[in-house]
Design a protein around this motif. Structure first.
Motif, PDB file in Angstrom:
ATOM      1  N   SER A 151      11.797  12.688   3.243  1.00 21.57           N
ATOM      2  CA  SER A 151      13.261  12.454   2.883  1.00 21.57           C
ATOM      3  C   SER A 151      13.389  11.864   1.481  1.00 21.57           C
ATOM      4  O   SER A 151      14.484  11.587   0.903  1.00 21.57           O
ATOM      5  N   TYR A 152      12.196  11.400   0.845  1.00 22.30           N
ATOM      6  CA  TYR A 152      12.312  10.571  -0.309  1.00 22.30           C
ATOM      7  C   TYR A 152      11.319  11.494  -1.233  1.00 22.30           C
ATOM      8  O   TYR A 152      10.177  11.615  -1.107  1.00 22.30           O
ATOM      9  N   ALA A 191       4.432   2.046   1.741  1.00 18.50           N
ATOM     10  CA  ALA A 191       5.510   3.013   1.186  1.00 18.50           C
ATOM     11  C   ALA A 191       4.949   4.272   1.203  1.00 18.50           C
ATOM     12  O   ALA A 191       3.951   4.613   0.815  1.00 18.50           O
ATOM     13  N   LEU A 192       5.869   5.339   1.712  1.00 19.93           N
ATOM     14  CA  LEU A 192       5.461   6.828   1.874  1.00 19.93           C
ATOM     15  C   LEU A 192       6.656   7.508   1.273  1.00 19.93           C
ATOM     16  O   LEU A 192       7.789   7.279   1.325  1.00 19.93           O
ATOM     17  N   HIS A 193       6.492   8.669   0.533  1.00 22.12           N
ATOM     18  CA  HIS A 193       7.106   9.639  -0.040  1.00 22.12           C
ATOM     19  C   HIS A 193       6.782  11.042  -0.156  1.00 22.12           C
ATOM     20  O   HIS A 193       5.403  11.278   0.401  1.00 22.12           O
ATOM     21  N   CYS A 253       0.672  -1.032   0.043  1.00 24.84           N
ATOM     22  CA  CYS A 253       0.052  -0.076  -0.137  1.00 24.84           C
ATOM     23  C   CYS A 253       0.852   1.217   0.037  1.00 24.84           C
ATOM     24  O   CYS A 253       1.625   1.482   0.894  1.00 24.84           O
ATOM     25  N   ALA A 254       1.114   2.042  -1.063  1.00 22.90           N
ATOM     26  CA  ALA A 254       2.164   3.023  -1.173  1.00 22.90           C
ATOM     27  C   ALA A 254       1.391   4.296  -1.590  1.00 22.90           C
ATOM     28  O   ALA A 254       0.278   4.469  -2.069  1.00 22.90           O
ATOM     29  N   SER A 255       2.158   5.469  -1.111  1.00 20.25           N
ATOM     30  CA  SER A 255       1.855   6.796  -1.556  1.00 20.25           C
ATOM     31  C   SER A 255       0.328   7.325  -0.705  1.00 20.25           C
ATOM     32  O   SER A 255       0.006   6.980   0.353  1.00 20.25           O
ATOM     33  N   SER A 256      -0.530   7.601  -1.746  1.00 23.09           N
ATOM     34  CA  SER A 256      -1.836   8.134  -1.115  1.00 23.09           C
ATOM     35  C   SER A 256      -2.609   6.979  -0.469  1.00 23.09           C
ATOM     36  O   SER A 256      -3.335   7.090   0.403  1.00 23.09           O
ATOM     37  N   CYS A 257      -2.412   5.619  -1.009  1.00 23.10           N
ATOM     38  CA  CYS A 257      -2.961   4.393  -0.351  1.00 23.10           C
ATOM     39  C   CYS A 257      -2.537   4.315   1.271  1.00 23.10           C
ATOM     40  O   CYS A 257      -3.130   4.007   1.920  1.00 23.10           O
ATOM     41  N   ALA A 258      -1.269   4.644   1.477  1.00 23.45           N
ATOM     42  CA  ALA A 258      -0.639   4.358   2.662  1.00 23.45           C
ATOM     43  C   ALA A 258      -1.132   5.433   3.434  1.00 23.45           C
ATOM     44  O   ALA A 258      -1.475   5.416   4.624  1.00 23.45           O
ATOM     45  N   LEU A 259      -1.478   6.630   3.197  1.00 22.81           N
ATOM     46  CA  LEU A 259      -2.227   7.776   3.885  1.00 22.81           C
ATOM     47  C   LEU A 259      -3.705   7.131   4.129  1.00 22.81           C
ATOM     48  O   LEU A 259      -4.175   7.555   5.383  1.00 22.81           O
ATOM     49  N   TRP A 271       9.818   5.683   1.417  1.00 20.15           N
ATOM     50  CA  TRP A 271      10.341   5.142   2.749  1.00 20.15           C
ATOM     51  C   TRP A 271       9.572   3.833   2.929  1.00 20.15           C
ATOM     52  O   TRP A 271       8.275   3.848   2.803  1.00 20.15           O
ATOM     53  N   THR A 272       9.945   2.758   2.901  1.00 16.97           N
ATOM     54  CA  THR A 272       9.111   1.569   3.068  1.00 16.97           C
ATOM     55  C   THR A 272       9.274   0.482   4.137  1.00 16.97           C
ATOM     56  O   THR A 272      10.417   0.604   4.745  1.00 16.97           O
ATOM     57  N   ILE A 273       8.253   0.246   4.775  1.00 22.58           N
ATOM     58  CA  ILE A 273       7.976  -0.642   6.097  1.00 22.58           C
ATOM     59  C   ILE A 273       7.419  -1.824   5.660  1.00 22.58           C
ATOM     60  O   ILE A 273       6.379  -1.814   5.047  1.00 22.58           O
ATOM     61  N   THR A 274       8.082  -2.850   6.189  1.00 27.01           N
ATOM     62  CA  THR A 274       7.619  -4.365   5.997  1.00 27.01           C
ATOM     63  C   THR A 274       7.533  -5.122   7.245  1.00 27.01           C
ATOM     64  O   THR A 274       8.132  -5.234   7.884  1.00 27.01           O
ATOM     65  N   GLY A 275       6.191  -5.614   7.045  1.00 26.96           N
ATOM     66  CA  GLY A 275       5.959  -6.436   8.261  1.00 26.96           C
ATOM     67  C   GLY A 275       5.487  -5.767   9.396  1.00 26.96           C
ATOM     68  O   GLY A 275       5.746  -4.417   9.766  1.00 26.96           O
ATOM     69  N   THR A 276       4.701  -6.401  10.377  1.00 21.70           N
ATOM     70  CA  THR A 276       4.173  -5.903  11.558  1.00 21.70           C
ATOM     71  C   THR A 276       5.008  -5.336  12.558  1.00 21.70           C
ATOM     72  O   THR A 276       4.679  -4.459  13.145  1.00 21.70           O
TER      73      THR A 276
END
Length: 233
Positions: free
Chosen positions: A205-206, A158-160, A135-141, A213-218
């Motif tokens: 920072s990205y 994933a956030l930028h 789930c990246a970008s606007s999905c992450a928000l 900036w990517t976070i993987t796992g709980t």
């Protein structure tokens, strides 16, 4: 004062009207159902488990959202949720008691990711990134708007920094100004003061269309307040 006989007669006379009133409830007599929606590059599947009319047995819905978040996505999902006729939130709701939303998307329009996140928070939704999905970008928000948030195994967020694309294809990142200020306030509302600043700084920072900036796992996500307590699921 009514006699016993008069009271019985009155109840008999009123019975058809009571039954008719019960049948007007939008949930009365409905079984579980599945609805599918294809809107531009977004796909939504809604599973609805019906409770009873008085909501003593609440209904529960699951939305599976995948694809691109565009300028009408928050509107469409808002209308879909309204049509589910969900029961009111209980006084002490648990994760996903009323609405669960799984998100699998590369992103899209940032403002509509924020709108969607606010919508999900208002409904007390549990947000989920499915097994092995991103789930990246606007999905992450939008994901961060969940009142409870969960990663399945191997899930990624994933956030930028927010950016615009010029006619020459080059990007301009908005790490300060109104856009950045609004984003920081959103993170503060969704994550609280303990986590909002560090998440904001890392995503800013990205400045890139390819990296984030990517976070993987709980366990990693829990360090930043991105998911609820690990292990409750």
């Amino acid at each position: 004062m009514l006699t016993r006989l008069a009271l019985i007669v009155l109840l008999i006379l009123l019975t058809p009207y009571v039954i008719a009133e019960e049948k007007t409830c939008s949930q009365w007599g409905e079984s579980n159902r599945v609805d599918e929606y294809r809107i531009d590059k977004l796909f939504i599947k809604a599973y609805v488990s019906r409770g009873n009319c008085a909501c003593t047995t609440p209904n529960q819905a699951t939305l599976i959202v995948s694809g691109i978040i565009s300028m009408d996505s928050s509107y469409a999902i808002s209308k879909i949720i309204q049509g589910l006729n969900l029961c009111p939130l209980p006084s002490d709701p648990g994760p996903g008691d009323r609405l669960r939303v799984t998100l699998d998307s590369p992103g899209g329009e940032i403002i509509h990711g924020l709108y969607l996140g606010e919508l999900l928070r208002n409904y007390g939704a549990l947000t989920i990134v499915p097994n092995g999905k991103t789930c990246a970008s606007s999905c992450a928000l939008a994901f961060l708007g969940g009142s409870h948030r969960h990663f399945e195994y191997g899930a990624k967020l994933a956030l930028h920094a927010p950016y615009t694309v010029g006619e020459d294809g080059k990007i301009t990142c908005h790490s300060s100004g109104k856009v950045a200020d609004g984003l920081k306030q959103y993170l503060l509302e969704m994550l609280g003061p303990d986590y909002a600043e560090i998440v904001f700084d890392r995503m800013m920072s990205y400045c890139s269309r390819q990296e984030a900036w990517t976070i993987t796992g709980t366990k990693a996500a829990h360090l930043y307040g991105i998911v609820s307590e690990p292990g409750w699921w």
